[in-house]
Design an enzyme around this catalytic site. Structure first.
Site, PDB file in Angstrom:
ATOM      1  CD  GLU A 205      -3.073  -1.197   0.398  1.00 36.78           C
ATOM      2  OE1 GLU A 205      -3.474  -0.095   0.399  1.00 36.78           O
ATOM      3  OE2 GLU A 205      -3.301  -2.065  -0.088  1.00 36.78           O
ATOM      4  CE  LYS A 220      -7.106  -6.945   1.506  1.00 34.79           C
ATOM      5  NZ  LYS A 220      -5.605  -7.189   1.150  1.00 34.79           N
TER       6      LYS A 220
END
Ligand code: HSE
Length: 447
Positions: A205, A220
């Site tokens: 990221e 998630k």
């Protein structure tokens, strides 16, 4: 041959009555470019299979000059996100982040447009509000790409496993961490240079702390748990530890004991009590999950009816993520073509969940690595502390090799024990003069 001709004719007929839907993308980054490319390349194939054709109509981004390597038809690019919302049937949010992206999604939903997003952080933070807005406006919000990239795990949980009570989910859901752990293990490489490679390869990221400190996996995990148990769990429901402090010595000791270390998102439900946690985990070296390496993701789901299932694939990257986004776009278009935006409500309160277990209340097996002075009675005093809390040792190894300060490493595996008992034992061990440095604790899962 005859069968083939009939099927071909059905396809041809379908294409002639195909319904077209205008798709608009907000955010022309790596994934946005992948989605545009896929729509331009495969819209015919989608139309034949589904009877709906998603047509790339608009792409909004502040930067519409940089070449993304795709020939975008004239008039598609704009710097005005509102134009996308106004002109398109389906709005794809690929901006990322939790501020402006939320505004775009709410504006689209309130304008009666269905939304597809890959934004796990936004869903984990504001999922409830976004689903309520979709419900109120009788439109869809689909988010397959938010978890495990190209693996259709959301669809599997919502549809394929609908007849199951979900008992366990174990997910390797961060490609960056899996890549780092795989290379540390394979090459004996240190953490920092491997992270730098992961960043160079574009896996991490923008803020790699989201990956290595476990938050990306936690987002998630929260989404999967919410789907499984019908209560929208926020990020703060998930206990999180990342891989930043993992040492090569732990990877080597795990290997010696027949285990591998993976960063897992773990969801369990026992008698209605749900636990959600993300941490480095020792898993059996021969398990299927242990064989998931490099940037790949794997999600093992256990249902009361189906038993154990495993989903494997690429969890990140332009093409894999685009595959999930375009599948959602097609699903939303299909819903619209059939006038049934409520075919699958985004979020359904379930009945399985009754309580949430805090990390203190979980029961697990533990790997403990202590660096201790090499003198008589050390093991006796440590095992005494464990025994006084009924913590049963399943394996104990002391290596003869002495560190520069004369200490030796002692590795203890336990049978299942309560986390709070382990923590209180470690607090007592920490004040023993025999103990040279903080004890390393890694939880173990046996499948
Ligand atoms: N940074 C994430 C990963 C990508 O490494 O898996 C998508 O969530």
């Amino acid at each position: 041959m005859f069968k083939f001709q009939v099927i071909s004719r059905i396809y041809e007929e379908r294409v002639s009555v195909v319904k077209e839907y205008k798709v608009g993308i907000i955010g022309f980054g790596t994934v946005g470019a992948g989605v545009a490319e896929n729509l331009l390349l495969n819209h015919d194939c989608i139309a034949k299979r589904t009877g709906v054709r998603p047509v790339l109509h608009k792409i909004a981004d502040l930067d519409i000059k940089t070449d993304r390597g795709i020939a975008i038809p004239e008039g598609v690019l704009t710097t005005d996100a509102q134009q996308v919302i106004d002109e398109c049937d389906i709005v794809v949010e690929l901006v990322g982040g939790t501020t402006i992206a939320k505004k775009f999604i709410l504006t689209a939903l309130n304008a009666g447009k269905s939304v597809v997003t890959a934004n796990k952080a936004l869903l984990a933070l504001h999922g409830e509000e976004l689903f309520a807005a979709a419900e109120k406006n009788n439109v869809n919000i689909y988010y397959e790409a938010s978890v495990a990239g190209g693996i259709p795990i959301i669809k599997a949980l919502r549809e394929g496993l609908v007849s199951n009570r979900i008992e366990r989910i174990y997910g390797i859901m961060n490609g960056t961490c899996n890549y780092i752990l795989t290379r540390m293990e394979r090459e004996g490489a240190d953490f920092a240079p491997v992270l730098a490679d992961a960043q160079k390869l574009g896996y991490a990221e923008a803020n790699p702390s989201l990956d290595i400190d476990g938050f990306d996996t936690a987002h998630k995990t929260a989404i999967l748990a919410s789907l499984a148990y019908g209560k929208w769990f926020g990020l703060d429901s998930v206990y999180v530890e990342g891989i930043r402090d993992l040492e090569l010595a732990d990877i080597a000791c795990a290997d010696e004991l027949g285990y591998r270390i993976k960063l897992l998102g773990i969801i369990k439900c026992d008698n209605g009590a749900v636990q959600m946690r993300v941490h480095p985990t020792l898993i059996p070296g021969k398990s299927l999950l242990a064989g998931i390496n490099d940037v790949f993701n794997g999600v093992q789901v256990e249902g009361d009816t189906v038993g154990q299932t495993l989903f494997y694939g690429r969890g990140a990257g332009r093409k894999a993520t685009a595959s999930a986004v375009v599948a959602d776009i097609s699903d939303v278009a299909l819903n619209m073509a059939n006038n049934c935006t409520r075919r699958l409500p985004g979020f359904v309160p379930g009945e399985q969940f009754t309580a949430q277990l805090s990390i203190d209340d979980i029961t697990s097996r533990y790997y403990l690595r202590l660096q201790v002075k090499d003198c008589a009675g050390v093991i006796a005093s440590i095992t005494q502390i464990l025994a006084s809390r009924s913590i049963n040792i399943s394996s104990l190894i002391q290596h003869e090799h002495r560190a520069e300060d004369g200490s030796v490493s002692l590795v203890v595996l336990t049978h299942p024990a309560k986390e709070k008992e382990i923590r209180s034992a470690l607090a007592e061990i920490a004040v023993l003069s025999v103990n040279n440095s903080p004890v390393r604790l890694i939880r173990i899962e046996d499948f």
